[in-house]
Design a protein around this motif. Structure first.
Motif, PDB file in Angstrom:
ATOM      1  N   LEU A 158       0.826  -1.238  -0.005  1.00  0.00           N
ATOM      2  CA  LEU A 158       0.015  -0.097  -0.061  1.00  0.00           C
ATOM      3  C   LEU A 158       0.873   1.309  -0.025  1.00  0.00           C
ATOM      4  CD1 LEU A 158      -2.916  -1.007   2.494  1.00  0.00           C
ATOM      5  CD2 LEU A 158      -2.991  -1.004   0.031  1.00  0.00           C
ATOM      6  N   GLY A 159       2.061   1.068   0.237  1.00  0.00           N
ATOM      7  CA  GLY A 159       3.134   2.239   0.216  1.00  0.00           C
ATOM      8  C   GLY A 159       3.229   3.038   1.618  1.00  0.00           C
ATOM      9  N   ALA A 160       2.738   2.175   2.559  1.00  0.00           N
ATOM     10  CA  ALA A 160       2.818   2.974   4.089  1.00  0.00           C
ATOM     11  C   ALA A 160       4.210   3.054   4.537  1.00  0.00           C
ATOM     12  CB  ALA A 160       1.658   2.464   5.100  1.00  0.00           C
ATOM     13  N   ILE A 161       4.854   1.876   4.186  1.00  0.00           N
ATOM     14  CA  ILE A 161       6.185   1.939   4.726  1.00  0.00           C
ATOM     15  C   ILE A 161       7.348   1.543   3.601  1.00  0.00           C
ATOM     16  CG2 ILE A 161       5.395   0.959   7.013  1.00  0.00           C
ATOM     17  CD1 ILE A 161       6.208  -2.038   5.868  1.00  0.00           C
ATOM     18  N   THR A 162       8.518   1.677   3.807  1.00  0.00           N
ATOM     19  CA  THR A 162       9.649   1.536   2.846  1.00  0.00           C
ATOM     20  C   THR A 162      10.253   0.193   2.912  1.00  0.00           C
ATOM     21  OG1 THR A 162      11.077   2.589   4.397  1.00  0.00           O
ATOM     22  CG2 THR A 162       9.957   4.082   2.868  1.00  0.00           C
ATOM     23  N   ASP A 163      11.298   0.136   2.057  1.00  0.00           N
ATOM     24  CA  ASP A 163      11.875  -1.306   2.228  1.00  0.00           C
ATOM     25  C   ASP A 163      12.930  -1.376   3.482  1.00  0.00           C
ATOM     26  OD1 ASP A 163      11.175  -1.732  -0.395  1.00  0.00           O
ATOM     27  OD2 ASP A 163      13.129  -1.071  -1.297  1.00  0.00           O
ATOM     28  N   LYS A 164      13.369  -0.139   3.875  1.00  0.00           N
ATOM     29  CA  LYS A 164      14.166  -0.484   5.272  1.00  0.00           C
ATOM     30  C   LYS A 164      13.293  -0.727   6.419  1.00  0.00           C
ATOM     31  CE  LYS A 164      18.147   2.338   3.679  1.00  0.00           C
ATOM     32  NZ  LYS A 164      18.800   3.578   3.904  1.00  0.00           N
ATOM     33  N   GLU A 165      11.922  -0.060   6.370  1.00  0.00           N
ATOM     34  CA  GLU A 165      11.032  -0.398   7.430  1.00  0.00           C
ATOM     35  C   GLU A 165      10.343  -1.551   7.591  1.00  0.00           C
ATOM     36  OE1 GLU A 165       9.587   4.459   7.821  1.00  0.00           O
ATOM     37  OE2 GLU A 165       8.612   2.822   6.565  1.00  0.00           O
ATOM     38  N   LEU A 166      10.287  -2.400   6.120  1.00  0.00           N
ATOM     39  CA  LEU A 166       9.861  -3.719   6.082  1.00  0.00           C
ATOM     40  C   LEU A 166      10.907  -4.499   6.774  1.00  0.00           C
ATOM     41  CD1 LEU A 166       7.831  -5.748   4.864  1.00  0.00           C
ATOM     42  CD2 LEU A 166       9.244  -5.600   2.982  1.00  0.00           C
ATOM     43  N   GLU A 167      12.280  -4.242   6.491  1.00  0.00           N
ATOM     44  CA  GLU A 167      13.199  -5.151   7.277  1.00  0.00           C
ATOM     45  C   GLU A 167      13.207  -5.054   8.457  1.00  0.00           C
ATOM     46  OE1 GLU A 167      16.895  -3.952   5.126  1.00  0.00           O
ATOM     47  OE2 GLU A 167      16.319  -4.760   3.042  1.00  0.00           O
ATOM     48  N   LYS A 168      13.002  -4.111   9.108  1.00  0.00           N
ATOM     49  CA  LYS A 168      13.185  -3.762  10.525  1.00  0.00           C
ATOM     50  C   LYS A 168      11.835  -4.085  11.166  1.00  0.00           C
ATOM     51  CE  LYS A 168      16.124   0.400  10.501  1.00  0.00           C
ATOM     52  NZ  LYS A 168      16.190   1.908  10.792  1.00  0.00           N
ATOM     53  N   GLN A 169      10.899  -4.569  10.413  1.00  0.00           N
ATOM     54  CA  GLN A 169       9.500  -5.200  10.790  1.00  0.00           C
ATOM     55  C   GLN A 169       8.668  -3.820  11.664  1.00  0.00           C
ATOM     56  OE1 GLN A 169       9.704  -8.657  12.692  1.00  0.00           O
ATOM     57  NE2 GLN A 169      10.903  -9.715  10.791  1.00  0.00           N
ATOM     58  N   ALA A 170       8.670  -2.773  11.272  1.00  0.00           N
ATOM     59  CA  ALA A 170       8.155  -1.670  11.853  1.00  0.00           C
ATOM     60  C   ALA A 170       7.292  -0.867  11.042  1.00  0.00           C
ATOM     61  CB  ALA A 170       9.176  -0.815  12.439  1.00  0.00           C
ATOM     62  N   ILE A 171       5.967  -0.531  11.502  1.00  0.00           N
ATOM     63  CA  ILE A 171       4.999   0.409  11.005  1.00  0.00           C
ATOM     64  C   ILE A 171       5.032   1.548  11.557  1.00  0.00           C
ATOM     65  CG2 ILE A 171       2.688   0.665   9.745  1.00  0.00           C
ATOM     66  CD1 ILE A 171       2.583  -2.489   9.842  1.00  0.00           C
ATOM     67  N   PRO A 172       5.833   2.648  11.566  1.00  0.00           N
ATOM     68  CA  PRO A 172       5.876   3.808  12.423  1.00  0.00           C
ATOM     69  C   PRO A 172       4.518   4.538  11.810  1.00  0.00           C
ATOM     70  CG  PRO A 172       7.606   3.997  10.489  1.00  0.00           C
ATOM     71  CD  PRO A 172       6.779   2.795  10.682  1.00  0.00           C
ATOM     72  N   GLY A 173       3.926   5.382  13.104  1.00  0.00           N
ATOM     73  CA  GLY A 173       2.587   6.451  12.864  1.00  0.00           C
ATOM     74  C   GLY A 173       1.515   5.776  12.780  1.00  0.00           C
ATOM     75  N   MET A 174       1.303   4.390  13.023  1.00  0.00           N
ATOM     76  CA  MET A 174       0.031   3.711  12.662  1.00  0.00           C
ATOM     77  C   MET A 174      -0.910   4.003  14.166  1.00  0.00           C
ATOM     78  SD  MET A 174      -0.920   0.013  11.339  1.00  0.00           S
ATOM     79  CE  MET A 174      -0.026  -0.817  12.445  1.00  0.00           C
ATOM     80  N   GLU A 175      -0.144   3.927  15.243  1.00  0.00           N
ATOM     81  CA  GLU A 175      -0.981   4.098  16.358  1.00  0.00           C
ATOM     82  C   GLU A 175      -1.434   5.609  16.403  1.00  0.00           C
ATOM     83  OE1 GLU A 175       1.476   1.830  16.302  1.00  0.00           O
ATOM     84  OE2 GLU A 175       0.932   0.254  17.320  1.00  0.00           O
ATOM     85  N   ARG A 176      -0.623   6.438  15.917  1.00  0.00           N
ATOM     86  CA  ARG A 176      -1.261   8.007  16.187  1.00  0.00           C
ATOM     87  C   ARG A 176      -2.103   8.206  14.864  1.00  0.00           C
ATOM     88  NH1 ARG A 176       4.721   8.485  15.951  1.00  0.00           N
ATOM     89  NH2 ARG A 176       4.608   8.927  13.845  1.00  0.00           N
ATOM     90  N   ALA A 177      -2.138   7.419  13.710  1.00  0.00           N
ATOM     91  CA  ALA A 177      -3.148   7.848  12.755  1.00  0.00           C
ATOM     92  C   ALA A 177      -4.532   7.138  13.354  1.00  0.00           C
ATOM     93  CB  ALA A 177      -2.727   7.298  11.507  1.00  0.00           C
ATOM     94  N   ILE A 178      -4.575   5.938  13.998  1.00  0.00           N
ATOM     95  CA  ILE A 178      -5.772   5.270  14.496  1.00  0.00           C
ATOM     96  C   ILE A 178      -5.675   5.522  15.864  1.00  0.00           C
ATOM     97  CG2 ILE A 178      -6.824   3.073  14.286  1.00  0.00           C
ATOM     98  CD1 ILE A 178      -6.219   3.945  11.823  1.00  0.00           C
ATOM     99  N   PRO A 179      -7.082   6.092  16.206  1.00  0.00           N
ATOM    100  CA  PRO A 179      -7.354   6.497  17.502  1.00  0.00           C
ATOM    101  C   PRO A 179      -7.488   4.991  18.581  1.00  0.00           C
ATOM    102  CG  PRO A 179      -9.191   6.985  16.390  1.00  0.00           C
ATOM    103  CD  PRO A 179      -8.198   6.726  15.435  1.00  0.00           C
ATOM    104  N   LYS A 180      -7.306   5.149  19.856  1.00  0.00           N
ATOM    105  CA  LYS A 180      -7.349   4.026  20.645  1.00  0.00           C
ATOM    106  C   LYS A 180      -8.704   3.295  20.575  1.00  0.00           C
ATOM    107  CE  LYS A 180      -6.470   2.538  25.308  1.00  0.00           C
ATOM    108  NZ  LYS A 180      -5.993   2.925  26.713  1.00  0.00           N
TER     109      LYS A 180
END
Length: 313
Positions: A158-180
């Motif tokens: 979907l283009g939300a993360i980059t190749d490096k973030e995929l390798e690190k197994q991280a999705i930054p900013g998802m908890e901030r974009a979606i409320p609790k």
């Protein structure tokens, strides 16, 4: 990737998945049961995870019996799971580490303490990031969206993360974009989409849904592996084998040709012998013919004598 673009992808994803999927709601199980269930749920549909978890409860007396069961035997209980051996290994590891650490399976005390310490304890038990996020969200009351390999691959397409973030197994900013307040709903539905895409990456229905979320996702879709080079290798192997066969046939023919020459010489010898034997036979025939001619001569002489003896008239 810019934070604004990430947030737009997460928001659009939440909006679209609500049209096609439903949420299972909060998990009311105990902390230990949530650990075991989330270990099965990782990279698997929610319905399949519920069936596998129910099988454990029906087939085994308690969690200690599950702990002492081998991974292959547990994997047989997870026959419908996409990755049964991985799920079985996660369940056994968790139960074994918990038992060796506290000699009991009661983890409800983690709810009363500090959330950070509780998360650290769960990580020490060998829990994966997905399991930690699930228990944090459902058991510890925190805001954490479980992330497994299926969700990482989905967010990359979907283009939300980059190749490096995929390798690190991280999705930054998802908890901030979606409320609790929407965390459980979003994580349940996007997890189902991620697993469906993992199990059927070439499905037109799923790809159309992903394009609805992110129109530029087409360039990141997985591509089919072409199977054309394999027949080419087979053809080259056959072509290499063909000259060898021809050479072998030539050798066999040359070997067979040698006896034919010998046979010709023998036949010549036998022919000469036959001709040699036939020559005396011709001589005999000549002798017989000479005797016949002599007999004819004698007969003619006799007739002549008879004529001379006739009386005169």
């Amino acid at each position: 990737m810019a934070a604004a673009n990430r947030a737009n992808v997460f928001t659009a994803c939440h909006k679209i998945v609500k049209k096609h999927y439903t949420t299972a709601g909060p998990d009311k199980r105990s902390i230990l049961e949530q650990l075991v269930f989330s270990a099965i749920l990782e990279n698997a549909p929610h319905k399949v995870a519920e069936e596998c978890y129910g099988t454990l409860q029906n087939e085994y007396f308690d969690w200690n019996e599950v702990r002492v069961t081998s991974v292959p035997e547990l994997a047989e209980m997870f026959a419908k799971h996409p990755l049964p051996e991985n799920a079985a290994s996660r369940v056994k590891t968790l139960l074994q580490n918990i038992f060796e650490a506290i000699y009991t399976y009661d983890l409800e005390g983690l709810k009363k303490g500090n959330q950070g310490k509780a998360v650290a304890s769960i990580e020490k038990y060998g829990a994966t990031p997905f399991v930690v996020g699930y228990v944090t969200q459902h058991g510890l009351g925190g805001h954490s969206i479980p992330v497994d390999r299926a969700l990482l691959n989905l967010m990359f397409v979907l283009g939300a993360i980059t190749d490096k973030e995929l390798e690190k197994q991280a999705i930054p900013g998802m908890e901030r974009a979606i409320p609790k307040t929407k965390g459980v709903e979003f994580s349940d539905m996007v997890h189902e989409l991620a697993v469906d895409f993992q199990n059927a990456p070439f499905s037109k229905k799923i790809r159309d849904l992903l394009l609805e979320i992110s129109p530029d996702a087409k360039s990141r879709f997985p591509k089919r592996v072409s199977e054309e080079p394999a027949p080419a290798k087979e053809e080259t192997a056959k072509s290499e084998a063909a000259p060898k066969k021809k050479a072998a046939t030539k050798k066999t023919t040359t070997k067979k040709a040698a006896p034919t020459k010998a046979a010709k010489t023998t036949t010549k010898k036998t022919a000469t012998k036959k001709t040699a034997k036939a020559e005396p036979a011709k001589k005999k025939t000549t002798k017989s013919t000479t005797t016949k001619s002599t007999t004819k001569k004698t007969t003619t002489k006799k007739t002549s004598t008879r004529i001379t003896k006739k009386k005169p008239k």
